[in-house]
Design a protein around this motif. Structure first.
Motif, mmCIF file in Angstrom:
data_model
loop_
_atom_site.group_PDB
_atom_site.id
_atom_site.type_symbol
_atom_site.label_atom_id
_atom_site.label_comp_id
_atom_site.label_asym_id
_atom_site.label_seq_id
_atom_site.Cartn_x
_atom_site.Cartn_y
_atom_site.Cartn_z
ATOM 1 N N GLY A 86 -24.278 29.508 46.139
ATOM 2 C CA GLY A 86 -23.009 30.137 45.787
ATOM 3 C C GLY A 86 -21.810 29.561 46.515
ATOM 4 N N ARG A 87 -21.998 28.447 47.209
ATOM 5 C CA ARG A 87 -20.883 27.891 47.983
ATOM 6 C C ARG A 87 -19.879 27.149 47.120
ATOM 7 N NH1 ARG A 87 -25.451 26.356 51.928
ATOM 8 N NH2 ARG A 87 -25.664 28.311 53.084
ATOM 9 N N ASP A 88 -20.228 26.934 45.862
ATOM 10 C CA ASP A 88 -19.250 26.344 44.942
ATOM 11 C C ASP A 88 -18.105 27.308 44.660
ATOM 12 O OD1 ASP A 88 -21.145 27.970 43.624
ATOM 13 O OD2 ASP A 88 -20.885 26.900 41.730
ATOM 14 N N ARG A 89 -18.279 28.584 45.004
ATOM 15 C CA ARG A 89 -17.191 29.557 44.864
ATOM 16 C C ARG A 89 -16.156 29.396 45.977
ATOM 17 N NH1 ARG A 89 -21.751 32.737 43.563
ATOM 18 N NH2 ARG A 89 -21.763 33.722 45.614
ATOM 19 N N ALA A 90 -16.566 28.753 47.084
ATOM 20 C CA ALA A 90 -15.645 28.553 48.214
ATOM 21 C C ALA A 90 -14.879 27.238 48.106
ATOM 22 C CB ALA A 90 -16.418 28.595 49.530
ATOM 23 N N GLY A 91 -15.417 26.298 47.336
ATOM 24 C CA GLY A 91 -14.753 25.008 47.210
ATOM 25 C C GLY A 91 -15.270 24.231 46.017
ATOM 26 N N GLN A 92 -14.473 23.296 45.572
ATOM 27 C CA GLN A 92 -14.841 22.438 44.447
ATOM 28 C C GLN A 92 -15.843 21.400 44.940
ATOM 29 O OE1 GLN A 92 -11.491 20.355 42.789
ATOM 30 N NE2 GLN A 92 -12.794 18.869 41.751
ATOM 31 N N LEU A 93 -16.999 21.289 44.266
ATOM 32 C CA LEU A 93 -18.010 20.307 44.641
ATOM 33 C C LEU A 93 -17.765 19.008 43.879
ATOM 34 C CD1 LEU A 93 -21.207 22.558 44.649
ATOM 35 C CD2 LEU A 93 -19.690 21.986 46.565
ATOM 36 N N LEU A 94 -17.844 17.909 44.606
ATOM 37 C CA LEU A 94 -17.511 16.606 44.041
ATOM 38 C C LEU A 94 -18.599 15.603 44.414
ATOM 39 C CD1 LEU A 94 -15.274 14.923 42.608
ATOM 40 C CD2 LEU A 94 -14.248 14.599 44.884
ATOM 41 N N LEU A 95 -19.259 15.053 43.404
ATOM 42 C CA LEU A 95 -20.271 14.019 43.631
ATOM 43 C C LEU A 95 -19.556 12.682 43.761
ATOM 44 C CD1 LEU A 95 -23.279 13.168 43.741
ATOM 45 C CD2 LEU A 95 -23.173 12.896 41.249
ATOM 46 N N THR A 96 -19.484 12.174 44.995
ATOM 47 C CA THR A 96 -18.776 10.922 45.237
ATOM 48 C C THR A 96 -19.176 10.348 46.584
ATOM 49 O OG1 THR A 96 -16.601 9.866 45.160
ATOM 50 C CG2 THR A 96 -16.738 11.933 46.361
ATOM 51 N N ASP A 97 -18.828 9.110 46.780
ATOM 52 C CA ASP A 97 -19.072 8.406 48.029
ATOM 53 C C ASP A 97 -17.795 8.467 48.860
ATOM 54 O OD1 ASP A 97 -19.689 6.594 50.038
ATOM 55 O OD2 ASP A 97 -20.519 5.099 48.660
ATOM 56 N N VAL A 98 -17.917 8.820 50.145
ATOM 57 C CA VAL A 98 -16.712 8.876 50.979
ATOM 58 C C VAL A 98 -16.128 7.485 51.206
ATOM 59 C CG1 VAL A 98 -17.385 11.016 52.128
ATOM 60 C CG2 VAL A 98 -17.954 8.826 53.187
ATOM 61 N N ALA A 99 -16.851 6.440 50.800
ATOM 62 C CA ALA A 99 -16.321 5.084 50.916
ATOM 63 C C ALA A 99 -15.255 4.793 49.869
ATOM 64 C CB ALA A 99 -17.453 4.064 50.789
ATOM 65 N N ALA A 100 -15.213 5.580 48.803
ATOM 66 C CA ALA A 100 -14.248 5.359 47.720
ATOM 67 C C ALA A 100 -13.938 6.703 47.070
ATOM 68 C CB ALA A 100 -14.805 4.379 46.691
ATOM 69 N N LEU A 101 -13.094 7.470 47.721
ATOM 70 C CA LEU A 101 -12.794 8.824 47.253
ATOM 71 C C LEU A 101 -11.841 8.793 46.057
ATOM 72 C CD1 LEU A 101 -12.318 10.402 50.770
ATOM 73 C CD2 LEU A 101 -14.129 11.021 49.145
ATOM 74 N N PRO A 102 -12.130 9.589 45.026
ATOM 75 C CA PRO A 102 -11.238 9.657 43.870
ATOM 76 C C PRO A 102 -10.083 10.637 44.117
ATOM 77 C CG PRO A 102 -13.144 11.020 43.468
ATOM 78 C CD PRO A 102 -13.346 10.399 44.828
ATOM 79 N N LEU A 103 -9.388 10.430 45.226
ATOM 80 C CA LEU A 103 -8.293 11.310 45.629
ATOM 81 C C LEU A 103 -7.054 10.467 45.907
ATOM 82 C CD1 LEU A 103 -10.289 13.518 48.175
ATOM 83 C CD2 LEU A 103 -9.684 14.131 45.823
ATOM 84 N N ARG A 104 -5.887 11.057 45.668
ATOM 85 C CA ARG A 104 -4.636 10.358 45.925
ATOM 86 C C ARG A 104 -4.425 10.140 47.423
ATOM 87 N NH1 ARG A 104 -2.693 14.582 43.359
ATOM 88 N NH2 ARG A 104 -1.198 14.957 45.021
ATOM 89 N N SER A 105 -3.753 9.083 47.766
ATOM 90 C CA SER A 105 -3.408 8.826 49.160
ATOM 91 C C SER A 105 -2.529 9.950 49.695
ATOM 92 C CB SER A 105 -2.672 7.491 49.285
ATOM 93 O OG SER A 105 -3.522 6.430 48.913
ATOM 94 N N GLU A 106 -2.781 10.334 50.935
ATOM 95 C CA GLU A 106 -1.996 11.356 51.642
ATOM 96 C C GLU A 106 -1.950 12.688 50.906
ATOM 97 O OE1 GLU A 106 1.799 9.800 52.883
ATOM 98 O OE2 GLU A 106 0.889 8.002 53.762
ATOM 99 N N SER A 107 -3.024 13.016 50.185
ATOM 100 C CA SER A 107 -3.034 14.261 49.398
ATOM 101 C C SER A 107 -3.669 15.437 50.134
ATOM 102 C CB SER A 107 -3.776 14.032 48.073
ATOM 103 O OG SER A 107 -5.120 13.638 48.301
ATOM 104 N N LEU A 108 -4.244 15.193 51.314
ATOM 105 C CA LEU A 108 -4.931 16.252 52.047
ATOM 106 C C LEU A 108 -4.295 16.477 53.412
ATOM 107 C CD1 LEU A 108 -8.636 15.186 51.368
ATOM 108 C CD2 LEU A 108 -7.296 16.899 50.114
ATOM 109 N N ASP A 109 -4.568 17.669 53.953
ATOM 110 C CA ASP A 109 -4.106 18.000 55.304
ATOM 111 C C ASP A 109 -5.167 17.750 56.359
ATOM 112 O OD1 ASP A 109 -1.420 19.245 54.706
ATOM 113 O OD2 ASP A 109 -2.720 20.484 53.434
#
Length: 199
Positions: A86-109
């Motif tokens: 049930g932890r998917d209710r606390a956050g979005q789960l993303l299948l990815t490699d931390v070597a190439a994150l599908p996230l925008r630059s400077e988008s996180l705190d």
């Protein structure tokens, strides 16, 4: 265990189903490490290498309903266990490699990484990728619910000066990857390094 993607997936796939029961007492240590990360309401945070998502509930509690929590992992079986718990209710789960994150630059705190550093095939490059997605001044926590000596003893191996998590090794590695170490704790019941994204 600095290995390639396939080996990391194989290692964690074989252990996913029993992971939470094997480490069932770690919850308070995760909550304390998340508290030390100093998140604020509305912050955007990534749990890098989230596994079964044990950090996701305390991360969600820290950032509140307006914050963003992403749990990223390379192993589908670990994310399936996170969803089953049930932890998917606390956050979005993303299948990815931390070597190439599908996230925008400077988008996180902030980024939280439990047990992550030992499983990175390219620690410097992977830490640079984590720095890429965090805003200047954002934070990083590298955590393990056991200190280096206790973890080495658990695995029946000696603690060596070459250990990547030793402060003399980790501090320059972080500095060369866009992070400034702000605190280093290595005790029997906890390993926690906090760092700030360079501007």
């Amino acid at each position: 265990m600095s290995d390639d993607r396939a080996h990391v997936q194989e290692f964690f796939t074989a252990r996913a189903a029993g992971w939470d029961s094997k480490f069932s007492g770690d919850g308070p240590a995760y909550a304390a490490a998340v508290a030390d990360l100093g998140l604020r309401r509305g912050d955007r945070v990534l749990d890098a290498g989230c596994g079964t998502g044990r950090a996701l509930p305390p991360l969600r509690a820290a950032v509140g309903p307006t914050g963003l929590v992403i749990g990223a992992d390379l192993t589908p079986a670990m994310l399936q266990e996170a969803a089953r718990a049930g932890r998917d209710r606390a956050g979005q789960l993303l299948l990815t490699d931390v070597a190439a994150l599908p996230l925008r630059s400077e988008s996180l705190d902030a980024v939280f990484g439990a047990g992550l550093i030992a499983h990175l095939p390219d620690p410097a490059g992977n830490l640079r990728e984590l720095a890429r997605v965090v805003r200047p001044g954002g934070r990083l926590a590298l955590f393990h619910p056991l200190g280096r000596a206790a973890l080495a003893a658990r695995h029946g191996r000696p603690l060596t000066p070459e250990d990547l998590r030793a402060e003399p090794n980790l501090r320059p590695l972080l500095a060369g990857s866009g992070w400034r170490m702000t605190s280093y704790t290595d005790e029997a019941a906890r390993f926690l390094v906090l760092a700030e994204r360079e501007g």
